[in-house]
Motif scaffolding. Structure first.
Motif, PDB file in Angstrom:
ATOM      1  N   VAL A  71       0.845  -1.200   0.000  1.00 53.61           N
ATOM      2  CA  VAL A  71       0.000   0.000   0.000  1.00 53.61           C
ATOM      3  C   VAL A  71       0.875   1.244   0.000  1.00 53.61           C
ATOM      4  CG1 VAL A  71      -1.814   1.253   1.229  1.00 53.61           C
ATOM      5  CG2 VAL A  71      -1.804  -1.246   1.243  1.00 53.61           C
ATOM      6  N   PHE A  72       1.908   1.246   0.824  1.00 52.09           N
ATOM      7  CA  PHE A  72       2.796   2.407   0.881  1.00 52.09           C
ATOM      8  C   PHE A  72       3.514   2.621  -0.453  1.00 52.09           C
ATOM      9  CE2 PHE A  72       7.047   4.189   1.623  1.00 52.09           C
ATOM     10  CZ  PHE A  72       6.704   5.404   2.198  1.00 52.09           C
ATOM     11  N   PHE A  73       4.002   1.545  -1.070  1.00 52.93           N
ATOM     12  CA  PHE A  73       4.719   1.685  -2.333  1.00 52.93           C
ATOM     13  C   PHE A  73       3.802   2.157  -3.458  1.00 52.93           C
ATOM     14  CE2 PHE A  73       7.918  -1.411  -0.504  1.00 52.93           C
ATOM     15  CZ  PHE A  73       8.916  -0.454  -0.389  1.00 52.93           C
ATOM     16  N   VAL A  74       2.548   1.671  -3.460  1.00 49.36           N
ATOM     17  CA  VAL A  74       1.598   2.154  -4.462  1.00 49.36           C
ATOM     18  C   VAL A  74       1.338   3.650  -4.257  1.00 49.36           C
ATOM     19  CG1 VAL A  74      -0.812   2.031  -5.213  1.00 49.36           C
ATOM     20  CG2 VAL A  74       0.500  -0.064  -4.883  1.00 49.36           C
ATOM     21  N   MET A  75       1.160   4.055  -2.985  1.00 49.15           N
ATOM     22  CA  MET A  75       0.962   5.469  -2.673  1.00 49.15           C
ATOM     23  C   MET A  75       2.145   6.289  -3.190  1.00 49.15           C
ATOM     24  SD  MET A  75      -1.220   7.388  -0.645  1.00 49.15           S
ATOM     25  CE  MET A  75      -1.741   6.287   0.653  1.00 49.15           C
ATOM     26  N   TYR A  76       3.340   5.795  -2.945  1.00 49.22           N
ATOM     27  CA  TYR A  76       4.541   6.511  -3.384  1.00 49.22           C
ATOM     28  C   TYR A  76       4.571   6.632  -4.913  1.00 49.22           C
ATOM     29  CZ  TYR A  76       9.458   7.517  -4.246  1.00 49.22           C
ATOM     30  OH  TYR A  76      10.625   8.071  -4.701  1.00 49.22           O
ATOM     31  N   ARG A  77       4.298   5.524  -5.594  1.00 47.99           N
ATOM     32  CA  ARG A  77       4.353   5.528  -7.057  1.00 47.99           C
ATOM     33  C   ARG A  77       3.299   6.450  -7.652  1.00 47.99           C
ATOM     34  NH1 ARG A  77       6.392   1.290  -9.933  1.00 47.99           N
ATOM     35  NH2 ARG A  77       5.696   2.560 -11.702  1.00 47.99           N
ATOM     36  N   VAL A  78       2.073   6.395  -7.110  1.00 50.77           N
ATOM     37  CA  VAL A  78       0.984   7.198  -7.667  1.00 50.77           C
ATOM     38  C   VAL A  78       1.317   8.686  -7.576  1.00 50.77           C
ATOM     39  CG1 VAL A  78      -1.395   7.958  -7.242  1.00 50.77           C
ATOM     40  CG2 VAL A  78      -0.866   5.529  -7.367  1.00 50.77           C
ATOM     41  N   PHE A  79       1.834   9.123  -6.425  1.00 42.33           N
ATOM     42  CA  PHE A  79       2.105  10.545  -6.239  1.00 42.33           C
ATOM     43  C   PHE A  79       3.512  10.945  -6.671  1.00 42.33           C
ATOM     44  CE2 PHE A  79      -1.640   9.938  -3.658  1.00 42.33           C
ATOM     45  CZ  PHE A  79      -2.360  11.095  -3.921  1.00 42.33           C
TER      46      PHE A  79
END
Length: 267
Positions: free
Chosen positions: A104-112
């Motif tokens: 979840v954290f890595f997806v958040m990082y990638r999206v933003f």
């Protein structure tokens, strides 16, 4: 990542009448809370395993003392495995909730951090928390007006909140280590304990003290992370660490109350 954007966008639309331009930031917070609530059964199981491992600490220390040295390494491994299997305790159970959160954290990082997602312009980068874009980093805020500019103040508030949560975790962690160390030393030097057990208790206590000295650095590591990731990811870090602190305090309170009740019933 497209699914993540869809979920955040849906939550932002629901919160928009109340929060306006900061609705997306609130949606990230709400999504984080939903993820952590879904992981609560795993966290509760991990906490029970941690308490069970703490109860085994004197026996583990005794085994390490008895089978110290490289020539006994294989025997020590077998004995520790047998001990944990007998008590039905996994030494790695506490890692599962953290590992589940990492995607979840890595997806958040990638999206933003991505200008485009799925071949389309990433509209989430235009959303803000007060004056700061959710895709901005601390360095961007410094360049946009310095630490006390409109964007810089948002990051300073984030850092202050993370520091408060980290400080709370450090205080509770030190108290927990102190209690565990006292119990381990008492078990090693109590009536009927031999010199080997006492030495094991002292060795275990010394090991716990070494870990306790490193805890502040680990807890405050979130500040370093929040300074280099997008604001949205920092907001996720704040929400999940605050949840962890409150969740652990609640679980510990319930455990202590149950222990007191068991002692009172046996008296």
């Amino acid at each position: 990542m497209s699914f993540f954007i869809t979920v955040v966008d849906l939550l932002a639309r629901l919160l928009d009448p109340l929060l306006g331009a900061s609705a997306t930031a609130a949606g990230i917070v709400l999504l984080t809370l939903l993820v952590r609530a879904g992981l609560h059964p795993l966290t509760r199981a991990a906490f029970r395993g941690e308490r069970a491992r703490a109860a085994l600490a004197p026996r583990v220390a005794e085994l390490r003392k008895r089978y110290a040295g490289p020539k006994h390494a294989e025997r020590l491994r077998r004995e520790l495995t047998s001990l944990h299997a007998e008590a039905k305790v996994s030494p790695f159970a506490g890692l599962l909730p953290m590992l589940v959160q990492l995607p979840v954290f890595f997806v958040m990082y990638r999206v933003f951090s991505s200008a485009e997602v799925g071949g389309r312009v990433n509209g989430l980068l235009d959303h803000r928390l007060l004056s700061a874009p959710l895709g901005a980093r601390w360095a961007d805020a410094l360049g946009a007006g310095g630490p006390f500019g409109a964007e810089g103040l948002v990051f300073l508030a984030l850092f202050a909140a993370l520091a408060a949560v980290a400080g709370w975790n450090v205080v509770r962690g030190r108290r927990s280590f102190a209690a565990s160390t006292a119990a381990l030393t008492s078990a090693g030097s109590g009536p009927g304990a031999g010199s080997g057990a006492g030495g094991a208790g002292d060795a275990g206590a010394a090991g716990m003290q070494r870990v306790a000295r490193w805890m502040p650095l680990l807890a405050f590591g979130t500040l370093v992370t929040a300074a280099i990731v997008p604001l949205a990811a920092g907001l996720y870090l704040l929400t999940t660490t605050a949840w962890s602190a409150a969740e652990r305090a609640w679980l510990q309170h319930r455990w202590d109350a149950r222990s007191r009740a068991a002692v009172a019933a046996g008296a």
